[in-house]
Design an enzyme around this catalytic site. Sequence first.
Site, PDB file in Angstrom:
ATOM      1  N   TRP A   1     -10.414  -4.025  -5.693  1.00  0.00           N
ATOM      2  CA  TRP A   1     -10.620  -3.778  -4.492  1.00  0.00           C
ATOM      3  C   TRP A   1     -12.166  -3.420  -4.362  1.00  0.00           C
ATOM      4  O   TRP A   1     -12.836  -3.848  -3.516  1.00  0.00           O
ATOM      5  CB  TRP A   1      -9.808  -2.621  -3.852  1.00  0.00           C
TER       6      TRP A   1
ATOM      7  N   ASP B   1      -0.190  -4.438  -3.764  1.00  0.00           N
ATOM      8  CA  ASP B   1      -1.614  -3.213  -4.071  1.00  0.00           C
ATOM      9  C   ASP B   1      -0.756  -1.845  -3.622  1.00  0.00           C
ATOM     10  O   ASP B   1      -1.257  -0.983  -3.247  1.00  0.00           O
ATOM     11  CB  ASP B   1      -2.495  -3.571  -3.062  1.00  0.00           C
TER      12      ASP B   1
ATOM     13  N   ARG C   1      -5.943  -5.530  -9.121  1.00  0.00           N
ATOM     14  CA  ARG C   1      -7.120  -6.442  -8.666  1.00  0.00           C
ATOM     15  C   ARG C   1      -8.099  -5.617  -8.368  1.00  0.00           C
ATOM     16  O   ARG C   1      -8.026  -4.506  -7.865  1.00  0.00           O
ATOM     17  CB  ARG C   1      -6.447  -7.464  -7.640  1.00  0.00           C
TER      18      ARG C   1
ATOM     19  N   ASP D   1       0.725  -1.263  -0.160  1.00  0.00           N
ATOM     20  CA  ASP D   1       0.111   0.071   0.009  1.00  0.00           C
ATOM     21  C   ASP D   1       0.856   1.161  -0.033  1.00  0.00           C
ATOM     22  O   ASP D   1       0.571   2.184   0.599  1.00  0.00           O
ATOM     23  CB  ASP D   1      -0.986  -0.021   1.221  1.00  0.00           C
TER      24      ASP D   1
END
Length: 339
Positions: free
Chosen positions: A241, A183, A239, A162
């Site tokens: 979220w 991510d 992906r 993140d």
Amino acid sequence: MAPTYSNLSIIVLITVLLVVMSSCAGWVNAAEDPAAAILIRVDPSGKGDYVKIQDAIDAVPSNNKDNVFILVKPGVYKEKIVVPADKPLITISGSKANAVIITWNDSGNIFESSTFSVLASDFVARYLTIQNTYGAGAKAVALRVSGDRAAFLGCRILSYQDTLLDDTGRHYYSNCYIEGAVDFICGNAASLFEKCHLHSLSEGDASITAQRRESPSEETGFTFLNCKITGVKTALLGRAWGPYSRVVFAFTYMSDVILPQGWDDWGDSSNQRSVFYREYKCYGPGANSKHRVEWSQELSGKEAEPFLTKYMIGGNTWIRSLPTRFKKASTAPKSNKNH
């Protein structure tokens, strides 16, 4: 390896600061004179107005209406920084990204672990390194951007999981180096990444992006234009979220780090019907679309047009140029040279 940026504009700026500092006092209303700014200098040696970046931000009045230019001299700044929502119109600028390093080590809550949090609107960062050194094993945000109309130019943004919480608002990233594994560009902002270098530390199938658009009515999503993707092993482009997650890659070089399938539905096959994952004229070994998931697509030229300019985020109206005139505040900032 981070990309190299031209520092000509910053050199010109510093020359202007040294030679053409105005003798007039008073705050400069941004609406009246957008080319002028209040200058605040941060220098760890004590030769500026402040030695800490946060102290310079704190010196800006609440409900600020003036362009404020915080010039940061080279150094390592061990600070957890917040630009509050009531302090818009701030620019924080170094001379080159690898010379001004803002660093912290924190993990946990995605909204609280960030080294640098931008909550204000009309913010600009230039030539800064922003990093969270926590490493693998937990959410550890380097940069959180939750204000509207924020621009990051020639910055390095570094963490593992993140890295960049691109939370909400309209944002522009130009010539930035962004590094992470899981991510590492996430959130639900409407953002354009132009000529950025994305470097994946993933050792398997972690995703570069996790965009969180939750309904078809939200005008949000990430667009990567003329970017470059490299990495240490293998990774996915993104992906879901959110069920309406929207990500576009256009004219982007993809190394063989990108897995053939490209995208992931986050374990929920229903997301496949609603996500918007598109590519347009990307190139490199990772851009081969032959084995992409069937619910991602290649855009046609007409379909790609809205994603290829700053108009998609309204950036033509709010991305600020460097100021050309500088003035001091009517009340001189209180120095913290001895702190």
